[in-house]
Design a protein around this motif. Structure first.
Motif, PDB file in Angstrom:
ATOM      1  N   UNK A   1      65.063  49.256 -26.157  1.00 15.16           N
ATOM      2  CA  UNK A   1      64.530  49.395 -27.643  1.00 15.16           C
ATOM      3  C   UNK A   1      65.442  49.914 -28.333  1.00 15.16           C
ATOM      4  N   UNK A   2      65.947  51.283 -28.083  1.00 16.21           N
ATOM      5  CA  UNK A   2      66.635  51.912 -28.723  1.00 16.21           C
ATOM      6  C   UNK A   2      68.195  51.563 -28.826  1.00 16.21           C
ATOM      7  N   UNK A   3      68.629  50.712 -27.682  1.00 16.61           N
ATOM      8  CA  UNK A   3      69.791  50.053 -27.699  1.00 16.61           C
ATOM      9  C   UNK A   3      69.839  48.846 -28.821  1.00 16.61           C
ATOM     10  N   UNK A   4      68.691  48.197 -28.948  1.00 18.32           N
ATOM     11  CA  UNK A   4      68.498  47.188 -29.670  1.00 18.32           C
ATOM     12  C   UNK A   4      68.502  47.795 -31.154  1.00 18.32           C
ATOM     13  N   UNK A   5      67.809  48.765 -31.502  1.00 19.56           N
ATOM     14  CA  UNK A   5      67.855  49.367 -32.853  1.00 19.56           C
ATOM     15  C   UNK A   5      69.307  49.671 -33.377  1.00 19.56           C
TER      16      UNK A   5
ATOM     17  N   UNK B   1      62.802  59.194 -35.632  1.00 15.27           N
ATOM     18  CA  UNK B   1      61.432  58.949 -34.499  1.00 15.27           C
ATOM     19  C   UNK B   1      62.226  58.018 -33.314  1.00 15.27           C
ATOM     20  N   UNK B   2      63.144  57.213 -33.386  1.00 13.74           N
ATOM     21  CA  UNK B   2      63.535  56.678 -32.109  1.00 13.74           C
ATOM     22  C   UNK B   2      64.361  57.546 -31.248  1.00 13.74           C
TER      23      UNK B   2
ATOM     24  N   UNK C   1      62.687  57.903 -27.597  1.00 19.49           N
ATOM     25  CA  UNK C   1      63.654  57.907 -26.294  1.00 19.49           C
ATOM     26  C   UNK C   1      63.749  59.140 -25.551  1.00 19.49           C
ATOM     27  N   UNK C   2      63.799  60.489 -26.091  1.00 18.44           N
ATOM     28  CA  UNK C   2      63.677  61.393 -25.112  1.00 18.44           C
ATOM     29  C   UNK C   2      62.071  61.895 -24.705  1.00 18.44           C
ATOM     30  N   UNK C   3      61.295  61.743 -25.347  1.00 17.15           N
ATOM     31  CA  UNK C   3      59.943  62.270 -25.043  1.00 17.15           C
ATOM     32  C   UNK C   3      59.045  61.168 -24.139  1.00 17.15           C
ATOM     33  N   UNK C   4      59.387  60.094 -24.228  1.00 14.37           N
ATOM     34  CA  UNK C   4      58.680  58.787 -23.538  1.00 14.37           C
ATOM     35  C   UNK C   4      58.238  59.253 -22.189  1.00 14.37           C
ATOM     36  N   UNK C   5      59.441  59.535 -21.587  1.00 15.98           N
ATOM     37  CA  UNK C   5      59.469  59.788 -19.906  1.00 15.98           C
ATOM     38  C   UNK C   5      58.375  60.844 -19.667  1.00 15.98           C
ATOM     39  N   UNK C   6      58.342  62.035 -20.586  1.00 21.16           N
ATOM     40  CA  UNK C   6      57.544  63.128 -20.252  1.00 21.16           C
ATOM     41  C   UNK C   6      55.950  62.894 -20.474  1.00 21.16           C
TER      42      UNK C   6
END
Length: 172
Positions: A63-67, A40-41, A45-50
């Motif tokens: 957030x991804x880096x923190x995970x 899901x992360x 990460x990839x879909x949010x900008x779209x």
């Protein structure tokens, strides 16, 4: 009785050691929820900008880096590994030095290619929702095949060790 084992006893003992080493490498896997979380992360990460524009990309990256950092920190302790569902921890000497070297080279190469690709202009490669499609595919691979990928990496990590033990018991 002498202190020297017979060849059959020595061979049996070596097979038992290899079997237990394989069991320990095989049990060093994450729980199912960890694969789902990372799937899901990666998709987010990839879909949010779209969906939300380029402005959200920095927040998603943080957030991804923190995970990822939290995951790495949890792997360093027994309690953290237990939270991740790992029953055992693999000793460094159980991993082939050749595998460790090549895995680092591959990771650094992928990172370098990602950095280069991020800075190359690629406006002519406009494909709508390409990041969403890539995120869905990569996320699905992690969710559905994460356990198999971990098993494959564990067998590769121990690969050189198995080859040496096979020569010792006379089977190769």
């Amino acid at each position: 009785m002498t202190g020297q084992p017979t060849p059959a006893e020595a061979s049996r003992a070596l097979r038992e050691v290899e079997r237990r080493r394989g069991e320990s490498l095989g049990s060093a896997r994450d729980s199912r929820w960890v694969a789902i979380l990372f799937g899901v992360a990666v998709f987010a990460l990839l879909a949010a900008p779209d969906f939300f524009g380029q402005g959200v990309e920095s927040v998603v990256n943080i957030v991804f880096t923190a995970v990822v950092v939290l995951y790495a920190v949890l792997l360093r302790s027994r309690r953290g590994s237990a939270v991740l569902g790992r029953r055992t921890r693999v000793r460094r000497d159980a991993v082939s030095p050749r595998f460790a070297l090549w895995s680092r080279v591959v990771i650094l190469t992928v990172m370098a290619l990602g950095i280069v690709a991020a800075f190359l202009p690629h406006s002519s490669l406009s494909f709508p929702y390409a990041r969403t499609i890539a995120g869905a595919v990569l996320g699905a691979v992690l969710i559905f095949f994460g356990d198999r990928l971990q098993s494959a990496l564990a067998s590769l990590a121990a690969g050189a060790e198995h080859g040496r033990s096979g020569a010792l018991d006379g089977s190769s």
